[in-house]
Scaffold this motif. Structure first.
Motif, PDB file in Angstrom:
ATOM      1  N   ALA A  27       0.916  -1.243   0.210  1.00 22.59           N
ATOM      2  CA  ALA A  27       0.106   0.115  -0.061  1.00 22.59           C
ATOM      3  C   ALA A  27       0.859   1.393  -0.100  1.00 22.59           C
ATOM      4  O   ALA A  27       0.600   2.186  -0.731  1.00 22.59           O
ATOM      5  CB  ALA A  27      -0.913  -0.069   1.266  1.00 22.59           C
ATOM      6  N   VAL A  28       1.863   1.309   0.768  1.00 21.70           N
ATOM      7  CA  VAL A  28       2.804   2.298   0.845  1.00 21.70           C
ATOM      8  C   VAL A  28       3.426   2.461  -0.383  1.00 21.70           C
ATOM      9  O   VAL A  28       3.671   3.535  -0.781  1.00 21.70           O
ATOM     10  CB  VAL A  28       3.976   2.022   1.967  1.00 21.70           C
ATOM     11  N   LEU A  29       3.754   1.495  -1.266  1.00 22.97           N
ATOM     12  CA  LEU A  29       4.459   1.609  -2.509  1.00 22.97           C
ATOM     13  C   LEU A  29       3.475   1.984  -3.669  1.00 22.97           C
ATOM     14  O   LEU A  29       3.569   2.720  -4.640  1.00 22.97           O
ATOM     15  CB  LEU A  29       5.152   0.398  -3.171  1.00 22.97           C
ATOM     16  N   THR A  30       2.089   1.677  -3.449  1.00 23.15           N
ATOM     17  CA  THR A  30       1.070   1.978  -4.364  1.00 23.15           C
ATOM     18  C   THR A  30       0.752   3.437  -4.504  1.00 23.15           C
ATOM     19  O   THR A  30       0.577   3.813  -5.816  1.00 23.15           O
ATOM     20  CB  THR A  30      -0.171   1.181  -3.973  1.00 23.15           C
ATOM     21  N   GLY A  31       0.808   4.032  -3.507  1.00 24.27           N
ATOM     22  CA  GLY A  31       0.542   5.736  -3.446  1.00 24.27           C
ATOM     23  C   GLY A  31       1.404   6.274  -4.306  1.00 24.27           C
ATOM     24  O   GLY A  31       0.793   7.064  -5.346  1.00 24.27           O
ATOM     25  N   ALA A  35       0.641   8.470  -7.945  1.00 22.95           N
ATOM     26  CA  ALA A  35       1.020   9.800  -8.153  1.00 22.95           C
ATOM     27  C   ALA A  35       1.940  10.078  -9.334  1.00 22.95           C
ATOM     28  O   ALA A  35       1.684  10.917 -10.097  1.00 22.95           O
ATOM     29  CB  ALA A  35       1.663  10.240  -6.764  1.00 22.95           C
ATOM     30  N   GLY A  36       2.840   9.075  -9.565  1.00 22.66           N
ATOM     31  CA  GLY A  36       3.620   9.233 -10.649  1.00 22.66           C
ATOM     32  C   GLY A  36       3.024   8.955 -12.000  1.00 22.66           C
ATOM     33  O   GLY A  36       3.333   9.502 -13.036  1.00 22.66           O
ATOM     34  N   GLN A  38      -0.206   9.443 -12.380  1.00 20.17           N
ATOM     35  CA  GLN A  38      -0.844  10.764 -12.953  1.00 20.17           C
ATOM     36  C   GLN A  38      -0.176  11.899 -13.129  1.00 20.17           C
ATOM     37  O   GLN A  38      -0.395  12.604 -14.244  1.00 20.17           O
ATOM     38  CB  GLN A  38      -1.631  11.308 -11.551  1.00 20.17           C
ATOM     39  N   ALA A  39       1.184  11.976 -12.688  1.00 14.91           N
ATOM     40  CA  ALA A  39       2.093  13.131 -13.182  1.00 14.91           C
ATOM     41  C   ALA A  39       2.376  12.812 -14.576  1.00 14.91           C
ATOM     42  O   ALA A  39       2.368  13.784 -15.570  1.00 14.91           O
ATOM     43  CB  ALA A  39       3.251  13.141 -12.435  1.00 14.91           C
ATOM     44  N   LEU A  40       2.819  11.643 -15.055  1.00 10.83           N
ATOM     45  CA  LEU A  40       3.136  11.296 -16.416  1.00 10.83           C
ATOM     46  C   LEU A  40       2.108  11.460 -17.435  1.00 10.83           C
ATOM     47  O   LEU A  40       2.174  11.990 -18.310  1.00 10.83           O
ATOM     48  CB  LEU A  40       3.486   9.691 -16.155  1.00 10.83           C
ATOM     49  N   CYS A  41       0.722  10.900 -16.788  1.00 11.63           N
ATOM     50  CA  CYS A  41      -0.393  11.233 -17.799  1.00 11.63           C
ATOM     51  C   CYS A  41      -0.657  12.867 -18.006  1.00 11.63           C
ATOM     52  O   CYS A  41      -0.973  13.147 -19.242  1.00 11.63           O
ATOM     53  CB  CYS A  41      -1.712  10.582 -17.203  1.00 11.63           C
ATOM     54  N   GLN A  42      -0.328  13.341 -17.017  1.00 13.22           N
ATOM     55  CA  GLN A  42      -0.684  14.864 -17.204  1.00 13.22           C
ATOM     56  C   GLN A  42       0.416  15.582 -18.056  1.00 13.22           C
ATOM     57  O   GLN A  42       0.173  16.378 -19.127  1.00 13.22           O
ATOM     58  CB  GLN A  42      -0.531  15.807 -15.845  1.00 13.22           C
TER      59      GLN A  42
END
Length: 130
Positions: A27-31, A35-36, A38-42
């Motif tokens: 779970a800690v690695l999934t967050g 986020a990465g 999402q940033a790549l998609c943007q």
């Protein structure tokens, strides 16, 4: 038999809750991963390339893969043993399973819009009861 404070019966009754440390780690690695992504998609927003088309095409069969992979594997595994020896049995089983799921996805997932339109037409054409 007991192991310290917990008997083996109690340990086995925990089922998957005995993996909570591993699950928290995931779970800690999934967050940060999400986020990465999402940033790549943007960053790549609006850029159409072969990779994005391939990902979009693969997404059209994701539900079929989720839904059918186990039944197809259960169906194909005994059939493969009766057919004879294939050079790479596990790879052959994987390829045939993916092929079946892709064919199912092409027949049903890729045609969702026309299917929805047909259902809406059928319900719109029915006379309302008074």
């Amino acid at each position: 038999m007991t192991l310290g404070l917990i008997s083996l019966d109690q340990l086995y009754s925990l089922r998957f809750s005995d993996e909570f440390i591993w699950n928290v780690f995931l779970a800690v690695l999934t967050g940060p991963h999400l986020a990465g992504v999402q940033a790549l998609c943007q960053t790549l927003q609006g850029q159409e390339n072969a990779l994005s088309k391939g990902v979009r095409d693969a997404a059209f069969v994701s539900f079929s893969l989720y839904l059918l992979q186990n039944p197809v594997l259960q169906f194909l595994k005994p059939m493969m043993s009766s057919v004879g020896r294939l050079p790479l049995p596990d790879l052959s089983l994987l390829v045939m399973t993916l092929l079946h799921c892709a064919l199912f996805g092409a027949a049903f997932e890729r045609t969702l819009r026309p299917q929805r339109a047909l259902v809406l037409q059928l319900f719109a054409a029915r006379p309302k009861r008074t």
